[in-house]
Every structure is written in structure tokens, then in C-alpha cells.
Scaffold this active site. Structure first.
Site, short mmCIF file in Angstrom:
data_model
loop_
_atom_site.label_atom_id
_atom_site.label_comp_id
_atom_site.label_asym_id
_atom_site.label_seq_id
_atom_site.Cartn_x
_atom_site.Cartn_y
_atom_site.Cartn_z
N TYR A 182 11.14 -8.68 -9.06
CA TYR A 182 11.34 -7.38 -8.39
C TYR A 182 12.39 -7.51 -7.28
O TYR A 182 13.38 -6.78 -7.26
CB TYR A 182 10.00 -6.94 -7.82
CG TYR A 182 9.99 -5.85 -6.78
CD1 TYR A 182 9.79 -6.13 -5.43
CD2 TYR A 182 10.12 -4.50 -7.16
CE1 TYR A 182 9.75 -5.12 -4.49
CE2 TYR A 182 10.07 -3.49 -6.21
CZ TYR A 182 9.88 -3.81 -4.88
OH TYR A 182 9.83 -2.79 -3.93
N LYS A 248 -11.04 -8.97 -0.78
CA LYS A 248 -10.57 -10.25 -1.33
C LYS A 248 -9.30 -10.71 -0.61
O LYS A 248 -8.29 -9.99 -0.62
CB LYS A 248 -10.30 -10.10 -2.82
CG LYS A 248 -11.55 -9.77 -3.65
CD LYS A 248 -11.22 -9.79 -5.14
CE LYS A 248 -12.45 -9.49 -5.98
NZ LYS A 248 -12.90 -8.06 -5.79
N1 LIG Z 1 5.76 1.99 -0.04
C1 LIG Z 1 6.39 0.97 0.52
O1 LIG Z 1 5.97 0.43 1.53
C2 LIG Z 1 7.67 0.44 -0.07
C3 LIG Z 1 8.13 -0.75 0.44
C4 LIG Z 1 9.31 -1.28 -0.05
C5 LIG Z 1 10.04 -0.60 -1.01
N2 LIG Z 1 9.56 0.57 -1.47
C6 LIG Z 1 10.40 1.25 -2.47
O2 LIG Z 1 10.36 2.67 -2.24
C7 LIG Z 1 10.41 3.36 -3.48
C8 LIG Z 1 9.20 4.32 -3.58
O3 LIG Z 1 8.04 3.55 -3.37
P1 LIG Z 1 6.59 4.24 -3.37
O4 LIG Z 1 5.73 3.41 -2.46
O5 LIG Z 1 6.71 5.72 -3.15
O6 LIG Z 1 6.13 3.95 -4.86
P2 LIG Z 1 5.44 4.91 -5.94
O7 LIG Z 1 5.11 4.04 -7.10
O8 LIG Z 1 4.36 5.70 -5.29
O9 LIG Z 1 6.61 5.95 -6.34
C9 LIG Z 1 7.58 5.65 -7.31
C10 LIG Z 1 7.74 6.91 -8.16
O10 LIG Z 1 8.81 6.70 -9.08
C11 LIG Z 1 8.44 7.27 -10.32
N3 LIG Z 1 9.17 6.62 -11.41
C12 LIG Z 1 9.16 5.30 -11.73
N4 LIG Z 1 9.92 5.08 -12.82
C13 LIG Z 1 10.43 6.29 -13.19
C14 LIG Z 1 11.30 6.72 -14.22
N5 LIG Z 1 11.78 5.88 -15.14
N6 LIG Z 1 11.63 8.04 -14.30
C15 LIG Z 1 11.12 8.92 -13.39
N7 LIG Z 1 10.29 8.58 -12.37
C16 LIG Z 1 9.96 7.27 -12.29
C17 LIG Z 1 6.93 7.02 -10.42
O11 LIG Z 1 6.33 7.93 -11.32
C18 LIG Z 1 6.48 7.22 -8.97
O12 LIG Z 1 6.06 8.56 -8.75
C19 LIG Z 1 10.43 2.29 -4.57
O13 LIG Z 1 11.79 2.09 -4.96
C20 LIG Z 1 9.91 1.04 -3.87
O14 LIG Z 1 10.48 -0.15 -4.42
C21 LIG Z 1 8.39 1.11 -1.07
O1 LIG Z 2 5.50 -2.58 0.75
C1 LIG Z 2 6.51 -3.24 0.92
O2 LIG Z 2 7.19 -3.28 1.95
C2 LIG Z 2 7.04 -4.10 -0.18
O3 LIG Z 2 6.14 -5.13 -0.33
C3 LIG Z 2 5.08 -5.02 -1.25
O4 LIG Z 2 4.71 -6.35 -1.42
P1 LIG Z 2 3.46 -6.90 -0.58
O5 LIG Z 2 3.55 -6.55 0.85
O6 LIG Z 2 3.29 -8.33 -0.95
O7 LIG Z 2 2.35 -5.98 -1.28
P2 LIG Z 2 0.79 -5.92 -1.24
O8 LIG Z 2 0.34 -5.84 -2.65
O9 LIG Z 2 0.46 -4.80 -0.33
O10 LIG Z 2 0.22 -7.32 -0.63
C4 LIG Z 2 0.30 -7.58 0.73
C5 LIG Z 2 -0.42 -8.89 0.97
O11 LIG Z 2 -1.83 -8.68 0.80
C6 LIG Z 2 -2.35 -9.66 -0.10
N1 LIG Z 2 -3.50 -9.01 -0.79
C7 LIG Z 2 -3.30 -7.89 -1.55
C8 LIG Z 2 -4.38 -7.26 -2.14
C9 LIG Z 2 -5.69 -7.78 -1.96
O12 LIG Z 2 -6.71 -7.25 -2.46
N2 LIG Z 2 -5.84 -8.91 -1.18
C10 LIG Z 2 -4.78 -9.54 -0.59
O13 LIG Z 2 -4.95 -10.56 0.10
C11 LIG Z 2 -1.18 -10.04 -0.98
O14 LIG Z 2 -1.38 -11.32 -1.55
C12 LIG Z 2 -0.03 -10.02 0.03
O15 LIG Z 2 -0.02 -11.24 0.75
C13 LIG Z 2 5.57 -4.46 -2.57
O16 LIG Z 2 6.42 -5.43 -3.17
C14 LIG Z 2 6.36 -3.19 -2.42
O17 LIG Z 2 5.58 -2.10 -2.09
C15 LIG Z 2 7.41 -3.30 -1.42
O18 LIG Z 2 8.54 -3.90 -1.98
#
Ligand SMILES: NC(=O)c1ccc[n+]([C@@H]2O[C@H](COP(=O)([O-])OP(=O)(O)OC[C@H]3O[C@@H](n4cnc5c(N)ncnc54)[C@H](O)[C@@H]3O)[C@@H](O)[C@H]2O)c1
Ligand SMILES: O=C(O)[C@H]1O[C@H](OP(=O)(O)OP(=O)(O)OC[C@H]2O[C@@H](n3ccc(=O)[nH]c3=O)[C@H](O)[C@@H]2O)[C@H](O)[C@@H](O)[C@@H]1O
Length: 386
Positions: A182, A248
Site C-alpha cells: 500500500y 486485542k
Molecule cells: N482515514 C485515514 O486516517 C487515512 C489515513 C491515511 C490515508 N488515507 C487515505 O484517504 C483516502 C480516503 O480514506 P478513508 O479513510 O475515507 O477510506 P474509505 O475506505 O472510507 O473511503 C474510500 C472510498 O473510496 C471508494 N472507492 C474505492 N475504490 C473505488 C473505485 N474503484 N471506484 C470508486 N470508488 C472507490 C470506496 O467505496 C470508499 O467509499 C484513501 O486514499 C486513504 O488511503 C486515509
Molecule cells: O490511518 C492512517 O493514517 C494510515 O494508516 C493506517 O495504518 P495503521 O495506522 O497501521 O492502521 P490501523 O489498522 O488503524 O492500526 C493501527 C495500529 O493498531 C494496531 N491494532 C489494530 C487493530 C487491533 O484490533 N489491534 C491492534 O493492535 C495495528 O497493529 C497498528 O499498530 C492505514 O494504512 C490507513 O488508514 C492510512 O494509510
């Protein structure tokens, strides 16, 4: 909303935004903000609209003429280019972004985060349209400090852990650690966008979110997502709390994260949208360096907050340790620490986050309890009945 001005005092003119992935967690909050506080129009593109239904119905909503939903999978839909051409700005949020998928569905992860984004960048560049692309803090991977001896005092030196857009390297694990599929796909699309800017003049902004959390993030397994699904940590821990199961802790929950409230982060995105001269050509960390915890500390705080919002006592044993192999399977690896440097976003957009971790957990767990507690109780009574 009339007469709103940008950071340089210029009147903000209404624009049309093609928002790809608008139906997701971040997209739904961004649409709410745009509809309630700005005159802009949104062409919402996604495969599902469950999280934005409240913005699309009823037709009598004040902004009904500014919000359209297009059910499109950008992997293979000829309508995409037309929507990008109709808009002034495209925001691309579409991605597979749940870590449980990165080592188990690496091909889908790479296609979703790199291949599927290629036409979006191409259409924006060819049509002279502005692009805001969502990358991730994960492209920094591990800190340099993670490779120092465990007891080295240098680990406390910010030079060894603060993550800065224009100076920090991207440090991933070996190829067999497919977790990094990713982050690596995100890094390459960043490099492609940057090259389109350098060679063809594409006006772009890249966003690197640092663990944005809040209501509507992911799903609760067995309620509004697959029972065997593994969402990100907020939803995992919320699910455990709702079901009165121990939380967990993967590999003991020693990894550190900084969490930011989704509403603070959306403020930063709106500033990028409405201040193109200050945002174009920049990559921005968007996070809250003051909200750092280990995953274990997050579990402990969520347990306390949930007990307060639900009125239920917490478990005798609120957490258990699990191995990453057991929880995620082969090929998992992790970022050790994610502290965003805030220099560039402070300078360009004068933005800072404001919500403490306790407060954001209080409002988020209140939402989780209100939304899911009843459904979980039904589901659990049914399963004990069978
Ligand atoms: N939430 C975070 O903290 C976080 C952190 C780092 C990066 N991001 C990035 O921000 C963006 C949005 O994240 P999010 O948390 O809202 O995730 P999310 O999974 O809630 O939203 C992603 C959306 O994209 C849509 N999507 C995926 N593939 C598609 C396709 N082929 N065609 C049309 N729609 C499609 C999904 O249906 C979903 O609604 C992502 O690019 C993610 O990598 C999020
Ligand atoms: O949100 C972000 O900024 C980015 O990082 C996330 O990655 P991560 O923070 O590792 O995502 P989580 O699944 O939320 O895990 C956070 C930490 O909690 C731990 N974890 C998760 C779930 C659980 O039940 N227990 C647990 O210990 C994971 O091992 C990890 O260390 C995701 O990759 C994306 O949403 C995004 O790119």
C-alpha cells in the site's frame, strides 16, 4: 455564505468539485462541510453512498442542487473523464486503505492505490484541471530511529523520528513483508503526480493524513460490514467494547500513532480547496503531533471513555496480546512511530489541529454507542438463542 474570503483576503468564488471516493469516511465528512459551509458544488463519485445518504435525501435539502451522486467504479467507467472535465477541481480519495488487506490482497491493494489512480491524474493533466490527491503518512514507513539500538539516547532526538515532507526518507520493509504494498503504491503515485507537475504543469496538492479518526470510519464487523472483516483500529476496538470483549493488542500494542479528529482534518482540506495559490505544488502532513499514544495506551483510554459514555463497567481484563501473524497473517509489518512535522502546513495554510485525543474519543464513542449498541445486543441475543 456570501462574501467568504480566502487567507489572502480574496473573495472565494463557487467551484465544482469532482470528489472520487466521496462515499467513504473522509469523503462523507468533507461533503458535509462543503454543503453546510460553502457555495461549492460536489459531483460525488463512489461505488456506494451509504455514508452520504443523509446529504442526498430528501430532495428538499437546501443544497440539493449542489450535490450529485454518480455510482461509478473508476477502474472501468468511461463517464469518469467527463465528470473531471465538468469540474474545476478533482479530489481523489478512492483506495483500499485497511491494513488487513495490504498483506492478504496485495494485488488489489497495488491496483487500487496506483493503477486505478493513473487515469485520474492523466485526465486532470490533459484537461488542465487541479488535483488534490490523498496519499498517506504510511509512505514514510518506519522512522530512522527504529534502526538504532533499543537503548540509544538518539531515539529521543526528533531528527530520528519527526516526519517531514521535503526531507524524510521513505523506509519500508523487505518485499516479502507485503504490508508495504500500500505505502509503496502510494509513494509511486505521489512521484508520478509530482512528475506531471514538473513536466506538464499539473496543478496538484498531495495530502498525507496521519490517522484521522471519527464517526463513520470503516464498519463494525457483523453489523455494517462482513463479520470476518478486519477494519482499522478505531473500529476494531469499538467492536470489542460494544461486544464486551477484550481489546486485542497486536504484538503487545507497542507501536505509536498520533490521532487527529476528522473535523480538525477537514478544516485543513477546506483551506487547501479554497487557497489554491498556497496549496498548489505542495505535499501536506495533516495530523496532530500532540495526540501521540502507543496502541496499548489508546486501548486503555478508549476503555475508560467507553465506560463513561455507555455507563457500563469495563472488563476485569480489558486487553489481550495477540501476534501480528495470528491477527493479520503472513507478511505483516508496522510503522513504529508517526509524528508529523507541521512547518509546511503552518506556513502555507496557517492551520493547526485543536481537539485532544480524549475529547475526540468521547464524541466518536458516543456516536459508536448510539449507532451500534442496540444492533449488537440483538445480534448477540440471537446468537446465544441459536
Ligand atoms: N482515514 C485515514 O486516517 C487515512 C489515513 C491515511 C490515508 N488515507 C487515505 O484517504 C483516502 C480516503 O480514506 P478513508 O479513510 O475515507 O477510506 P474509505 O475506505 O472510507 O473511503 C474510500 C472510498 O473510496 C471508494 N472507492 C474505492 N475504490 C473505488 C473505485 N474503484 N471506484 C470508486 N470508488 C472507490 C470506496 O467505496 C470508499 O467509499 C484513501 O486514499 C486513504 O488511503 C486515509
Ligand atoms: O490511518 C492512517 O493514517 C494510515 O494508516 C493506517 O495504518 P495503521 O495506522 O497501521 O492502521 P490501523 O489498522 O488503524 O492500526 C493501527 C495500529 O493498531 C494496531 N491494532 C489494530 C487493530 C487491533 O484490533 N489491534 C491492534 O493492535 C495495528 O497493529 C497498528 O499498530 C492505514 O494504512 C490507513 O488508514 C492510512 O494509510
Amino acid at each position: 455564505m456570501a462574501g467568504r474570503v480566502d487567507l489572502d483576503g480574496n473573495t472565494i468564488k463557487p467551484i465544482t468539485i469532482c470528489m472520487i471516493g466521496a462515499g467513504g469516511f473522509i469523503g462523507s465528512h468533507l461533503c458535509e462541510k462543503l454543503m453546510s459551509e460553502t457555495p461549492h458544488k460536489v459531483l460525488a463519485v463512489d461505488v456506494s453512498n451509504d455514508k452520504i445518504k443523509h446529504l442526498l435525501e430528501p430532495a428538499t435539502l437546501a443544497w440539493a442542487d449542489r450535490m450529485e451522486f454518480h455510482r461509478i467504479n473508476i477502474k472501468n467507467d468511461s463517464r469518469l473523464e467527463g465528470l473531471i472535465k465538468m469540474a474545476d477541481l478533482t479530489i481523489n480519495l478512492a483506495a483500499i486503505c485497511t491494513p488487513a488487506d495490504y498483506n492478504t490482497r496485495p494485488l488489489d491493494t497495488i491496483y487500487s492505490n496506483f493503477i486505478d489512480a493513473l487515469p485520474v491524474v492523466k485526465y486532470c493533466s490533459e484537461n488542465g484541471k487541479r488535483l488534490i490527491h490523498f496519499s498517506t503518512c504510511e509512505i514514510y514507513g518506519k522512522t530512522i530511529g527504529a534502526f538504532l539500538p533499543k537503548d540509544s539516547p538518539l531515539r529521543q532526538d526528533p531528527a530520528y523520528y519527526v516526519l517531514k515532507e521535503d526531507t524524510s526518507p521513505c523506509i519500508f520493509g523487505p518485499i516479502e513483508k507485503q504490508r508495504w504494498s500500500y505505502a509503496c503504491a502510494k509513494q509511486l503515485i505521489e512521484r508520478l503526480i509530482y512528475a506531471e507537475g514538473a513536466e506538464n504543469g499539473l496543478e496538484f496538492t498531495i495530502v498525507r493524513p496521519f490517522n484521522w479518526i471519527g464517526p463513520r470510519m470503516d464498519f463494525i464487523p457483523g453489523i455494517d460490514g462482513p463479520s470476518e472483516g478486519v477494519p482499522r483500529v478505531l473500529a476494531c476496538f469499538s467492536n470489542n467494547l460494544l461486544r464486551r470483549e477484550p481489546l486485542k493488542l497486536v504484538d503487545g500494542g507497542e507501536s505509536q500513532r498520533t490521532f487527529i479528529y476528522i473535523k480538525d482534518a477537514i478544516e485543513a482540506v477546506l483551506l487547501m480547496i479554497e487557497n489554491p495559490a498556497r496549496a498548489n505544488g505542495h505535499i501536506f502532513n495533516v495530523g496532530n503531533p500532540n495526540n501521540e499514544v502507543t496502541v496499548r495506551q489508546l486501548a486503555e483510554m478508549m476503555t475508560k471513555v467507553y465506560s463513561k459514555v455507555s455507563g457500563e463497567s469495563s472488563l476485569e481484563t480489558p486487553t489481550i496480546d495477540v501476534s501480528s501473524k495470528e491477527f493479520y497473517g503472513e507478511g505483516y509489518d508496522d510503522s513504529d512511530k508517526r509524528i508529523p512535522d507541521m512547518t509546511i502546513i503552518n506556513k502555507q495554510l496557517a492551520w493547526n489541529p485543536k481537539t485532544s485525543l480524549w475529547d475526540l474519543l468521547e464524541s466518536t464513542l458516543t456516536y459508536q454507542h448510539r449507532t451500534y449498541a442496540e444492533a449488537i445486543k440483538q445480534a448477540m441475543s440471537k446468537s446465544t438463542a441459536n
